[in-house]
Design an enzyme around this catalytic site. Sequence first.
Site, PDB file in Angstrom:
ATOM      1  N   LYS A  17     -11.249  -1.582 -20.449  1.00 33.68           N
ATOM      2  CA  LYS A  17     -11.282  -0.512 -19.428  1.00 33.68           C
ATOM      3  C   LYS A  17     -10.186  -0.732 -18.398  1.00 33.68           C
ATOM      4  O   LYS A  17      -9.687  -1.851 -18.223  1.00 33.68           O
ATOM      5  CB  LYS A  17     -12.650  -0.458 -18.735  1.00 33.68           C
ATOM      6  N   PRO A 106      -7.190  -9.507 -23.191  1.00 38.86           N
ATOM      7  CA  PRO A 106      -6.973 -10.716 -22.383  1.00 38.86           C
ATOM      8  C   PRO A 106      -8.146 -10.977 -21.435  1.00 38.86           C
ATOM      9  O   PRO A 106      -8.783 -10.044 -20.945  1.00 38.86           O
ATOM     10  CB  PRO A 106      -5.694 -10.401 -21.593  1.00 38.86           C
ATOM     11  N   LEU A 111      -9.999  -6.346 -17.300  1.00 35.94           N
ATOM     12  CA  LEU A 111     -10.005  -5.348 -18.377  1.00 35.94           C
ATOM     13  C   LEU A 111     -11.392  -5.180 -19.009  1.00 35.94           C
ATOM     14  O   LEU A 111     -11.569  -4.362 -19.920  1.00 35.94           O
ATOM     15  CB  LEU A 111      -8.980  -5.741 -19.459  1.00 35.94           C
ATOM     16  N   GLY A 113     -13.246  -7.083 -20.957  1.00 40.24           N
ATOM     17  CA  GLY A 113     -13.457  -7.504 -22.355  1.00 40.24           C
ATOM     18  C   GLY A 113     -14.823  -8.136 -22.591  1.00 40.24           C
ATOM     19  O   GLY A 113     -15.538  -7.755 -23.530  1.00 40.24           O
ATOM     20  N   GLY A 114     -15.225  -9.073 -21.743  1.00 40.34           N
ATOM     21  CA  GLY A 114     -16.510  -9.755 -21.907  1.00 40.34           C
ATOM     22  C   GLY A 114     -17.665  -8.778 -21.777  1.00 40.34           C
ATOM     23  O   GLY A 114     -18.641  -8.828 -22.543  1.00 40.34           O
ATOM     24  N   SER A 115     -17.563  -7.830 -20.813  1.00 37.20           N
ATOM     25  CA  SER A 115     -18.631  -6.847 -20.603  1.00 37.20           C
ATOM     26  C   SER A 115     -18.732  -5.905 -21.802  1.00 37.20           C
ATOM     27  O   SER A 115     -19.828  -5.516 -22.219  1.00 37.20           O
ATOM     28  CB  SER A 115     -18.340  -6.009 -19.359  1.00 37.20           C
ATOM     29  N   ASP A 148     -20.279  -4.379 -15.151  1.00 41.90           N
ATOM     30  CA  ASP A 148     -19.511  -3.393 -15.928  1.00 41.90           C
ATOM     31  C   ASP A 148     -20.127  -3.075 -17.288  1.00 41.90           C
ATOM     32  O   ASP A 148     -19.594  -2.252 -18.032  1.00 41.90           O
ATOM     33  CB  ASP A 148     -18.083  -3.915 -16.194  1.00 41.90           C
TER      34      ASP A 148
END
Length: 298
Positions: A17, A106, A111, A113-115, A148
């Site tokens: 995102k 990354p 951004l 990514g983990g969420s 997020d």
Amino acid sequence: MLLTRQGPSLVVHTPAKLNLILHILGRRQDGFHDLETLMVSIRLYDTIHFESTESSEIELICRSLPPAGEMLSTGPENLIQRAAAILLKAAQLSRGARVMLWKRIPMEAGLGGGSSDAAATLIALNQLWNLKLGLPRLHELAAELGSDVNFFLNSVPASVCAGRGERTKPVMLTRPLHFVVVKPPTGLSTGHVFREWKPADSSPVTDVQAWTSRRFARSLDETRRALFNDLEIPARRLNPEVDRLLQILSRQEFVWSGMTGSGSACFGLCRTARQARGIAGRLRLLRVGQVFSVSTGV
Ligand code: C5P
């Protein structure tokens, strides 16, 4: 997210995102911050492969793409492990799975990514294990995992998110948007950047809900006037690489450039996908970090 069944397995492509607008309203009693943010989903994906097993464990394997990328822990603090554990607790069951994560988004970049991986885990394992938890229940679990995760659970191109980020309201994007995203070599911890924020770092009175209450991005010039990120000033103070990168981006012919979330990744809004590819090529030659040209999309 894009979910497909492959025999007994589920394969999910989980998007990143960008925060096009991020306005901090203030610090709360619980240490979190009340905010209003406009998030868009972009076509930069991690890929996760889920397979049910007979054991009662989650076997998690992570591979970073490109191979030189950072290594991600696979222990209980990993958001995929936490999402699987919280799901089983809610269903009061014991199940096992083998999970393979190919990481392209990354980390420590803002951004999401983990969420996004956590949201994909809730959806995929609920389906794979046939737990039958409804979307409202999955949203409750998502909010426990991070601010997020709810945005990614909805799998929509854009949302205005409020509270600490977990209260989401989809927004209609009138056109696809095209970006260049750059992740500088060093990252930033979300908690660290939020703690560095001071009320004076916030932009004066803004009304994110009003800007985005109908349709967003009717014209790029109107869009440019709406964009800002209140975490940019604290992130620039904490990480000189962010400051340097934003200066480099401001010299490109972007419609607008700024930072996403709590950084350290920054992005430029482009007029076309072709323009984004052109600028991305030039930025790669400057060796400013990892460079992606991407468009909005789930
Ligand atoms: O919710 P999430 O795990 O993404 O948040 C990471 C950290 O960022 C929190 O522990 C908190 O310090 C900070 N944060 C915040 N206010 C928010 C979201 C995150 O202070 N709205």
